[in-house]
Design a protein around this motif. Structure first.
Motif, PDB file in Angstrom:
ATOM      1  N   GLU A   1       6.726   9.161 -15.241  1.00 55.20           N
ATOM      2  CA  GLU A   1       6.099  10.471 -15.127  1.00 55.20           C
ATOM      3  C   GLU A   1       5.732  10.773 -13.680  1.00 55.20           C
ATOM      4  O   GLU A   1       5.894  11.899 -13.206  1.00 55.20           O
ATOM      5  CB  GLU A   1       4.854  10.491 -16.026  1.00 55.20           C
ATOM      6  N   LEU A   2       5.248   9.738 -12.954  1.00 50.48           N
ATOM      7  CA  LEU A   2       4.884   9.930 -11.551  1.00 50.48           C
ATOM      8  C   LEU A   2       6.103  10.288 -10.700  1.00 50.48           C
ATOM      9  O   LEU A   2       6.058  11.198  -9.867  1.00 50.48           O
ATOM     10  CB  LEU A   2       4.236   8.658 -11.003  1.00 50.48           C
ATOM     11  N   ALA A   3       7.190   9.550 -10.902  1.00 48.21           N
ATOM     12  CA  ALA A   3       8.394   9.780 -10.103  1.00 48.21           C
ATOM     13  C   ALA A   3       9.182  10.990 -10.587  1.00 48.21           C
ATOM     14  O   ALA A   3       9.841  11.667  -9.792  1.00 48.21           O
ATOM     15  CB  ALA A   3       9.282   8.536 -10.126  1.00 48.21           C
ATOM     16  N   THR A   4       9.134  11.253 -11.885  1.00 46.96           N
ATOM     17  CA  THR A   4       9.932  12.210 -12.662  1.00 46.96           C
ATOM     18  C   THR A   4      11.316  11.604 -12.940  1.00 46.96           C
ATOM     19  O   THR A   4      11.877  10.914 -12.076  1.00 46.96           O
ATOM     20  CB  THR A   4      10.083  13.596 -12.012  1.00 46.96           C
ATOM     21  N   PRO A   5      11.867  11.844 -14.125  1.00 44.65           N
ATOM     22  CA  PRO A   5      13.120  11.183 -14.538  1.00 44.65           C
ATOM     23  C   PRO A   5      14.289  11.310 -13.563  1.00 44.65           C
ATOM     24  O   PRO A   5      15.055  10.350 -13.417  1.00 44.65           O
ATOM     25  CB  PRO A   5      13.420  11.840 -15.889  1.00 44.65           C
ATOM     26  N   PRO A   6      14.471  12.433 -12.848  1.00 47.52           N
ATOM     27  CA  PRO A   6      15.604  12.470 -11.894  1.00 47.52           C
ATOM     28  C   PRO A   6      15.445  11.486 -10.734  1.00 47.52           C
ATOM     29  O   PRO A   6      16.424  11.189 -10.044  1.00 47.52           O
ATOM     30  CB  PRO A   6      15.584  13.916 -11.383  1.00 47.52           C
ATOM     31  N   ASN A   7      14.229  10.989 -10.507  1.00 50.35           N
ATOM     32  CA  ASN A   7      13.972  10.066  -9.413  1.00 50.35           C
ATOM     33  C   ASN A   7      13.801   8.626  -9.884  1.00 50.35           C
ATOM     34  O   ASN A   7      13.260   7.793  -9.155  1.00 50.35           O
ATOM     35  CB  ASN A   7      12.729  10.511  -8.637  1.00 50.35           C
ATOM     36  N   VAL A   8      14.269   8.342 -11.090  1.00 48.58           N
ATOM     37  CA  VAL A   8      14.209   6.994 -11.655  1.00 48.58           C
ATOM     38  C   VAL A   8      15.634   6.461 -11.771  1.00 48.58           C
ATOM     39  O   VAL A   8      16.439   6.978 -12.551  1.00 48.58           O
ATOM     40  CB  VAL A   8      13.516   6.994 -13.041  1.00 48.58           C
TER      41      VAL A   8
ATOM     42  N   LEU B   1       0.842  -1.195   0.000  1.00 49.44           N
ATOM     43  CA  LEU B   1       0.000   0.000   0.000  1.00 49.44           C
ATOM     44  C   LEU B   1       0.881   1.251   0.000  1.00 49.44           C
ATOM     45  O   LEU B   1       1.792   1.386   0.810  1.00 49.44           O
ATOM     46  CB  LEU B   1      -0.901  -0.005   1.228  1.00 49.44           C
ATOM     47  N   LYS B   2       0.567   2.175  -0.908  1.00 52.73           N
ATOM     48  CA  LYS B   2       1.340   3.412  -1.014  1.00 52.73           C
ATOM     49  C   LYS B   2       0.555   4.445  -1.802  1.00 52.73           C
ATOM     50  O   LYS B   2      -0.402   4.109  -2.516  1.00 52.73           O
ATOM     51  CB  LYS B   2       2.693   3.164  -1.691  1.00 52.73           C
ATOM     52  N   ALA B   3       0.953   5.706  -1.687  1.00 47.36           N
ATOM     53  CA  ALA B   3       0.432   6.790  -2.514  1.00 47.36           C
ATOM     54  C   ALA B   3       1.610   7.343  -3.301  1.00 47.36           C
ATOM     55  O   ALA B   3       2.492   7.991  -2.741  1.00 47.36           O
ATOM     56  CB  ALA B   3      -0.209   7.872  -1.661  1.00 47.36           C
ATOM     57  N   SER B   4       1.648   7.089  -4.595  1.00 47.91           N
ATOM     58  CA  SER B   4       2.830   7.364  -5.416  1.00 47.91           C
ATOM     59  C   SER B   4       2.734   8.699  -6.138  1.00 47.91           C
ATOM     60  O   SER B   4       1.691   9.042  -6.705  1.00 47.91           O
ATOM     61  CB  SER B   4       3.010   6.247  -6.452  1.00 47.91           C
ATOM     62  N   GLY B   5       3.835   9.425  -6.121  1.00 49.05           N
ATOM     63  CA  GLY B   5       3.909  10.711  -6.791  1.00 49.05           C
ATOM     64  C   GLY B   5       3.566  11.844  -5.839  1.00 49.05           C
ATOM     65  O   GLY B   5       2.604  11.751  -5.065  1.00 49.05           O
TER      66      GLY B   5
END
Length: 573
Positions: free
Chosen positions: A372-379, A287-291
């Motif tokens: 897109e949810l994380a954004t590329p710097p966070n991938v 369970l999580k809320a992403s982004g």
């Protein structure tokens, strides 16, 4: 009269709760294979710890007593747990160690050093059962040198392929107990191949039949991962019909929902609909809320689950204690691009790449783009095998795109096509406050969502949850932050999961239970693995026993493989 009432109250305080630390007196002359003495016993019920001793015979706990009562008992082996906590072995409800059990290192070192004694795999897909068409596709995709898979896969395509999968695991041996859900993706492919669309009645019956046989073969329930094809193509009505079959065999429904971000609440509503329509108990994976834009939905998600439970629906969840998740980079591509098994063919087509790009640039809510949810710097790209891509391993997607002199969308497509696999990736996209809030929920359980690795031999990056999940909770959130009592944390790691999966002989330190036991130092237990340097074993777990056999002594793996298969209540042995 007052004396009688007080006497009765005292008697009940000692015996009526079922939590008394003292079992029946030890018979004179009784001997044990193993005595663990002088430890703080946390029995898995959530009851307060007490100083106690355990007497083990064979693979079972024979007696649990207050400290000192087994001092004069005969024992082949005696372990002093002074200063230590003695608890039931931890149960990983979301293991990714499937390959280790079937063909790899089934000592599962990175799990045992966390205190894990039982692993449950099967998120979304399982190696079995296979239809004739699935077998043909799988065999065609194999490396010609992979003789082991060529031998195993036909076994999984037999009428009871799920049972054959367990038989292979038993034959190889494992250091932990092993159980599995049957994968919803596997059932979907069994009846529908890799096609999109709702299944016609005949195909749905094929899927239901495969689910029924898997439950007979020992599956604990069925699992879906609704962000990955072909599970993505499943309809809610289809899930309800399969759930009815699984419910009748005593199993549960467990799911990686369609969305953990923009459509998080709507996805929980779908879980509720499956439960309402079938009567099955439902469990939500991690369970999580992403982004960032969805962080505020964390408390709302908990409220949704609480509301379902208040209405009499058995919906619960599990989690790992990190603010980053990990899955394939291919999760950033539209699901339709993988329909009919044509992902790599589509990536090689300029026309199809243009179509994919257009959808990725103009995101709809029909699917969830993790990049897109994380954004590329966070991938973070964890592993790459192709020599040409070696410089990009361990780097962020934004940096890779810059090095490739392109944008992140083109970089994603290039990496997945060149690697010809999903490309293991870590996504930093959760909120630490939500992690803490989730951990406090009474219906929460713990899973690693990771396969086992041996830090001494593994090469590359992995998510630190592979080596740190359970000690992280006990060290950081229990000892350092006081987020919850030790006894409650242990309950969530042991009996809560055992009860959920109908594993009624595990998860507690009680006479008659299987002797899955962990001995750890509450003053030092902690995770050491980080995202930058993940190949570090946790510390503080001293001894681990699986079915009465030591698999970890003084922090060192013994090499023993005493694990057993744990089967669901619908199993026909």
């Amino acid at each position: 009269m007052k004396h009688v009432v007080i006497t009765a109250m005292l008697a009940c305080a000692l015996g009526c709760t079922g939590r008394s630390p003292v079992s029946a007196p030890t018979p004179v002359g009784q001997s044990f294979d193993l005595v663990i003495e002088n430890g703080r016993v946390v029995d898995g019920t959530g009851a307060a710890w007490f100083y106690g001793d355990l007497g083990i015979v064979g693979d079972r706990i024979r007696v649990v007593t207050t400290r000192g009562m087994l001092r004069s008992a005969k024992a082949r082996q005696r372990i002093d747990a002074s200063g230590m906590v003695v608890a039931p072995g931890f149960i990983d409800i979301q293991s990714g160690s499937t390959n280790a059990f079937l063909r790899g290192d089934s000592r599962v070192v990175g799990k045992v050093t966390q205190g894990i004694t039982t692993e449950i795999f099967g998120e979304g897909g399982t190696p079995a059962p296979l239809s004739a068409d699935m077998l043909q596709r799988a065999m065609a995709a194999l490396d010609p040198a992979d003789t082991l898979s060529r031998r195993l896969l036909p076994l999984f395509a037999t009428p009871h392929g799920f049972a054959e999968m367990f038989r292979v695991i038993e034959t190889r041996g494992a250091s932990v107990n092993v159980g599995a859900f049957v994968g919803g993706s596997t059932l979907r492919e069994f009846g529908m191949g890799l096609a999109e669309g709702a299944p016609p009645p005949a195909a749905l019956e094929v899927m239901r039949g495969a689910a029924a046989r898997a439950m007979q073969d020992g599956a604990l329930g069925f699992s879906t991962a609704l962000i990955y094809p072909p599970s993505t193509f499943a309809t809610t009505a289809e899930l309800v019909e399969i759930a009815k079959v699984v419910r009748n065999a005593g199993g549960i429904y467990i799911t990686h929902m369609r969305s953990e971000g923009d459509k998080l609440l709507e996805s929980i509503d779908e879980v509720v609909r499956v439960t309402e329509g079938s009567g099955i108990p439902a469990e939500i994976y991690h369970l999580k809320a992403s982004g960032i834009r969805n962080f505020a939905k964390g408390p709302l998600a908990i409220a949704r689950i609480d509301a379902a439970r208040a209405a009499g629906l058995d919906v619960q969840a599990d989690m790992y204690p990190y603010a980053a998740g990990a899955t394939g980079l291919s999760s950033c591509l539209p699901p339709w691009s993988a329909a009919d098994g044509k992902l790599f063919e589509n990536l090689a087509s300029p026309a199809m790449r243009a179509k994919m790009r257009a959808e990725m640039e103009h995101q709809t809510f029909d699917w969830e783009n993790l990049c897109e949810l994380a954004t590329p710097p966070n991938v973070l790209i964890s592993r790459l095998n192709a020599p040409a891509l070696a410089p990009y391993a361990g780097k962020r997607l934004s940096a890779i795109a810059e090095a490739m002199k392109t944008d992140w969308i083109e970089a994603v497509m290039n990496l997945v096509l060149t690697e010809h696999n999903r490309v293991e990736t870590t996504y930093f996209m959760m909120d630490e406050d939500n992690v803490r809030l989730n951990l406090r929920q009474p219906w929460m359980k713990i899973g690693t969502d990771a396969g086992a690795v041996d830090p001494a031999t593994f090469k590359g990056l992995v998510h630190p949850r592979s080596l740190g999940t359970f000690p992280r909770i006990l060290g950081r959130y229990v000892r350092e932050e006081g987020l919850m009592p030790l006894e409650e944390a242990v309950r969530k790691m042991t009996s809560a999961t055992a009860t959920r999966l109908s594993l009624h002989e595990r998860g507690l330190l009680k006479p008659g239970m299987y002797a899955d036991v962990v001995v750890f130092d509450p003053r030092t237990i902690i995770d050491k693995a980080t995202f930058e340097e993940p190949l570090q074993a946790s510390i503080g777990v001293r001894d681990v026993f699986v079915n009465g056999t030591a698999v970890l002594r003084d922090g060192v793996h013994t090499g023993a493989k005493p694990g057993q298969i744990v089967r669901g209540p619908g199993a026909r042995r």
